[in-house]
Write a protein that holds these residues in place. Structure first.
Motif, PDB file in Angstrom:
ATOM      1  N   ALA A  69       0.834  -1.205   0.000  1.00  0.00           N
ATOM      2  CA  ALA A  69       0.000   0.000   0.000  1.00  0.00           C
ATOM      3  C   ALA A  69       0.867   1.252   0.000  1.00  0.00           C
ATOM      4  N   ALA A  70       1.946   1.236   0.803  1.00  0.00           N
ATOM      5  CA  ALA A  70       2.832   2.402   0.860  1.00  0.00           C
ATOM      6  C   ALA A  70       3.502   2.644  -0.482  1.00  0.00           C
ATOM      7  N   VAL A  71       3.920   1.536  -1.146  1.00  0.00           N
ATOM      8  CA  VAL A  71       4.547   1.673  -2.461  1.00  0.00           C
ATOM      9  C   VAL A  71       3.541   2.230  -3.466  1.00  0.00           C
ATOM     10  N   MET A  72       2.284   1.750  -3.370  1.00  0.00           N
ATOM     11  CA  MET A  72       1.259   2.247  -4.294  1.00  0.00           C
ATOM     12  C   MET A  72       1.024   3.742  -4.095  1.00  0.00           C
ATOM     13  N   LEU A  73       0.998   4.176  -2.829  1.00  0.00           N
ATOM     14  CA  LEU A  73       0.842   5.610  -2.555  1.00  0.00           C
ATOM     15  C   LEU A  73       2.006   6.407  -3.138  1.00  0.00           C
ATOM     16  N   ASN A  74       3.232   5.871  -2.933  1.00  0.00           N
ATOM     17  CA  ASN A  74       4.406   6.536  -3.495  1.00  0.00           C
ATOM     18  C   ASN A  74       4.320   6.629  -5.007  1.00  0.00           C
ATOM     19  N   MET A  75       3.792   5.545  -5.633  1.00  0.00           N
ATOM     20  CA  MET A  75       3.692   5.548  -7.092  1.00  0.00           C
ATOM     21  C   MET A  75       2.718   6.606  -7.565  1.00  0.00           C
ATOM     22  N   LYS A  76       1.637   6.795  -6.807  1.00  0.00           N
ATOM     23  CA  LYS A  76       0.688   7.851  -7.161  1.00  0.00           C
ATOM     24  C   LYS A  76       1.372   9.215  -7.161  1.00  0.00           C
ATOM     25  N   VAL A  77       2.218   9.417  -6.151  1.00  0.00           N
ATOM     26  CA  VAL A  77       2.951  10.688  -6.079  1.00  0.00           C
ATOM     27  C   VAL A  77       3.868  10.828  -7.289  1.00  0.00           C
ATOM     28  N   GLN A  78       4.557   9.711  -7.632  1.00  0.00           N
ATOM     29  CA  GLN A  78       5.469   9.739  -8.785  1.00  0.00           C
ATOM     30  C   GLN A  78       4.727  10.096 -10.068  1.00  0.00           C
ATOM     31  N   ILE A  79       3.580   9.432 -10.273  1.00  0.00           N
ATOM     32  CA  ILE A  79       2.808   9.686 -11.500  1.00  0.00           C
ATOM     33  C   ILE A  79       2.369  11.141 -11.530  1.00  0.00           C
ATOM     34  N   ALA A  80       1.839  11.631 -10.395  1.00  0.00           N
ATOM     35  CA  ALA A  80       1.363  13.011 -10.343  1.00  0.00           C
ATOM     36  C   ALA A  80       2.505  13.975 -10.630  1.00  0.00           C
ATOM     37  N   HIS A  81       3.693  13.654 -10.099  1.00  0.00           N
ATOM     38  CA  HIS A  81       4.826  14.551 -10.308  1.00  0.00           C
ATOM     39  C   HIS A  81       5.280  14.522 -11.774  1.00  0.00           C
ATOM     40  N   ASN A  82       5.371  13.307 -12.340  1.00  0.00           N
ATOM     41  CA  ASN A  82       5.878  13.183 -13.711  1.00  0.00           C
ATOM     42  C   ASN A  82       4.936  13.796 -14.734  1.00  0.00           C
ATOM     43  N   SER A  83       3.598  13.730 -14.480  1.00  0.00           N
ATOM     44  CA  SER A  83       2.652  14.261 -15.469  1.00  0.00           C
ATOM     45  C   SER A  83       1.992  15.540 -14.976  1.00  0.00           C
ATOM     46  N   ARG A  84       2.725  16.304 -14.170  1.00  0.00           N
ATOM     47  CA  ARG A  84       2.085  17.484 -13.559  1.00  0.00           C
ATOM     48  C   ARG A  84       1.706  18.541 -14.585  1.00  0.00           C
ATOM     49  N   ASN A  85       2.323  18.506 -15.774  1.00  0.00           N
ATOM     50  CA  ASN A  85       1.994  19.516 -16.785  1.00  0.00           C
ATOM     51  C   ASN A  85       1.002  19.011 -17.830  1.00  0.00           C
ATOM     52  N   ASN A  86       0.565  17.750 -17.703  1.00  0.00           N
ATOM     53  CA  ASN A  86      -0.362  17.206 -18.699  1.00  0.00           C
ATOM     54  C   ASN A  86      -1.793  17.606 -18.360  1.00  0.00           C
ATOM     55  N   SER A  87      -2.588  17.780 -19.406  1.00  0.00           N
ATOM     56  CA  SER A  87      -3.943  18.290 -19.185  1.00  0.00           C
ATOM     57  C   SER A  87      -4.789  17.284 -18.397  1.00  0.00           C
ATOM     58  N   TRP A  88      -4.615  15.971 -18.701  1.00  0.00           N
ATOM     59  CA  TRP A  88      -5.454  14.986 -18.007  1.00  0.00           C
ATOM     60  C   TRP A  88      -5.177  14.982 -16.510  1.00  0.00           C
ATOM     61  N   MET A  89      -3.907  15.238 -16.148  1.00  0.00           N
ATOM     62  CA  MET A  89      -3.541  15.251 -14.728  1.00  0.00           C
ATOM     63  C   MET A  89      -4.195  16.442 -14.033  1.00  0.00           C
ATOM     64  N   ILE A  90      -4.205  17.585 -14.721  1.00  0.00           N
ATOM     65  CA  ILE A  90      -4.821  18.777 -14.133  1.00  0.00           C
ATOM     66  C   ILE A  90      -6.316  18.538 -13.937  1.00  0.00           C
ATOM     67  N   GLU A  91      -6.942  17.912 -14.934  1.00  0.00           N
ATOM     68  CA  GLU A  91      -8.373  17.571 -14.820  1.00  0.00           C
ATOM     69  C   GLU A  91      -8.599  16.616 -13.642  1.00  0.00           C
ATOM     70  N   HIS A  92      -7.730  15.581 -13.568  1.00  0.00           N
ATOM     71  CA  HIS A  92      -7.841  14.560 -12.539  1.00  0.00           C
ATOM     72  C   HIS A  92      -7.734  15.187 -11.146  1.00  0.00           C
ATOM     73  N   ALA A  93      -6.785  16.107 -11.007  1.00  0.00           N
ATOM     74  CA  ALA A  93      -6.581  16.749  -9.712  1.00  0.00           C
ATOM     75  C   ALA A  93      -7.799  17.565  -9.324  1.00  0.00           C
ATOM     76  N   LYS A  94      -8.450  18.191 -10.337  1.00  0.00           N
ATOM     77  CA  LYS A  94      -9.654  18.984 -10.053  1.00  0.00           C
ATOM     78  C   LYS A  94     -10.782  18.089  -9.550  1.00  0.00           C
TER      79      LYS A  94
END
Lengths: 233, 249
Positions: free
Chosen positions: B221-246
């Protein structure tokens, strides 16, 4: 070196060419071989001053003092192992060339050991004198340093290859190499303790030789991968 | 025909994030359930040891943490090998996500071991002990890999450097595992054996057998949480990520 393209090079000639080329470069800059030697002598002197009049304690702790200072001297010099070749692009040419990179890496580390490890080994009488280690065990202590500095050079070169493209890789190099040095350190200190106490040397000596052989054969594989990614960076 | 579509989808950070979101509550819930069960059972209901008294109960933290710390290194090194050979972005994210979890687990194993060692061995730490020293090396290896990965500012070179370092470090793992058998060590030899009869009482063994999977699940579970952070960080400029965060907020 000017060579015509159709000339056929044996692996042996490439190995010696790189070895002598690196040695020439090192000897033209005197600091590359004097500094590590100077460093180890200064630190050992500082240790001796720190112990003061207690020469008995100094003799007891001399194996670990010798190992830690040798380790630091090699580690500090490793930062420059691939640095200049990386900066002027010859490292890239070495990787691109059709010759075996494995042998080139071996030659480069061997040349580096000749100017950093070997002076330390040759300075063993001086080191023994400062620390009050008996001259009767001089051959044994020298052999321990000979094997030990070899292990330190080869294992440390892995970290050097991974950090060569970083502007300030020195600290990171130490952080990466320290955990890998621990087995060599344990058996190296054990060997020196046995040697100074006059105990049988075969167990710790064979461990040291085994570690050196494994490091010589295996570490170039990791170093090759490290150099390739550093050049791509 | 088995469905191999999920394998191609691993390359899509968006699909991965949604899948992680879907699985995370289940893994986390199951982890808490097993940990709660095993720890209450082990700490409150198991009879005390005839020699060590209640001190032995620390094994319900110490042993699972040490087991999973080693397994995490294997998983990380395998991810590193995959990242080098097939250059899969996911493998690198897995590597970077496991490293801090493994470091914390190794620290927990060392820390609880030291606490247990004081009343039992009479000392917190012994330098000559092979098991203790090699675990400490493991801790430094984890830290070194994190530092190396981050030194390249998230470039592909840093990812490959960390992967190579993790592979080099695998030489340490069998040494840790076998250290109690190879060297005379203060640390006791393994009590749980697969091929012969274990040297641990059944009442003490049962909660431990639930705690170990519990630690595995919690770390997953901790690794999965870390992976979510990694994905969010790596795609922070992509439009889908901005939508997802909203949507999330």
């Amino acid at each position: 070196m000017l060579v015509s393209a159709n000339e056929n090079f044996s692996s042996y000639r490439v190995f010696t060419a790189i070895l002598f080329r690196d040695l020439t470069v090192y000897f033209r800059y005197r600091g590359s071989w004097i500094n590590p030697l100077f460093f180890i002598l200064v630190v050992i002197t500082l240790f001796s001053l720190g112990f003061g009049a207690d020469s008995q304690a100094l003799r007891v702790y001399s194996p670990s003092i010798i190992w830690v200072t040798a380790l630091l001297a090699v580690l500090l010099s490793l930062d420059s192992l691939f640095k200049t070749d990386f900066d002027d692009g010859s490292l890239e040419q070495l990787i691109l060339s059709s010759q075996s990179l494995y042998l080139s890496v071996l030659a480069k580390i061997l040349a580096h050991w000749f100017v950093t490890g070997l002076p330390i080994v040759l300075a063993t009488p001086l080191i023994s004198l400062i620390l009050g280690v008996s001259f009767e065990v001089l051959p044994e202590v020298s052999l321990g340093l000979l094997l030990g500095t070899g292990i330190l050079s080869f294992i440390g070169a892995i970290g050097a290859s991974l950090t060569v493209s970083l502007a300030s890789g020195g600290l990171l190099l130490s952080l990466l190499s320290m955990p890998l040095y621990v087995p060599a350190m344990i058996f190296g200190v054990q060997y020196l303790q046995d040697a100074i106490a006059g105990w049988p040397l075969v167990p710790s000596l064979s461990m040291l030789i085994g570690l050196l052989l494994a490091a010589v054969v295996l570490s170039p594989l990791a170093i090759m991968a490290g150099l390739k990614l550093s050049v791509e960076a | 025909m088995p469905n191999w579509q999920w394998f191609h989808r691993l390359g899509s950070p968006k699909w991965l994030l949604i899948t992680l979101d879907r699985w995370l509550p289940w893994v986390l819930g199951l982890a808490f359930l097993t940990l709660l069960l095993s720890l209450i059972w082990g700490l409150a209901f198991t009879p005390p040891d005839y020699k060590q008294g209640d001190v032995f109960r620390i094994i319900y933290i110490h042993v699972p943490a040490a087991v999973v710390a080693l397994a995490a290194y294997y998983a990380m090194a395998i991810a590193g090998a995959i990242a080098i050979i097939w250059r899969m972005k996911v493998a690198d994210m897995v590597l970077r996500s496991i490293a801090p979890v493994g470091a914390v687990l190794t620290f927990i194993a060392l820390f609880t071991g030291a606490i247990w060692g004081k009343p039992t061995w009479g000392t917190y730490w012994v330098w000559q002990d092979a098991r203790l020293t090699s675990m400490l090396i493991l801790f430094f290896l984890y830290l070194g890999i994190i530092a190396l990965h981050d030194a390249f500012n998230g470039s592909a070179s840093g990812q490959r450097a960390a992967a190579i370092m993790s592979l080099v470090g695998t030489v340490n793992i069998p040494i840790i595992y076998k250290s109690v058998d190879w060297w005379a060590s203060l640390h006791q030899p393994a009590s749980i054996k697969f091929t012969e009869e274990s040297t641990i009482a059944l009442e003490m063994f049962q909660p431990l057998m639930i705690a170990i999977p519990g630690f595995y699940l919690f770390c997953l579970a901790a690794v999965m949480l870390n992976m979510k952070v990694q994905i969010a960080h790596n795609s922070r400029n992509n439009s889908w990520m901005i939508e997802h965060a909203k949507i999330d907020s």
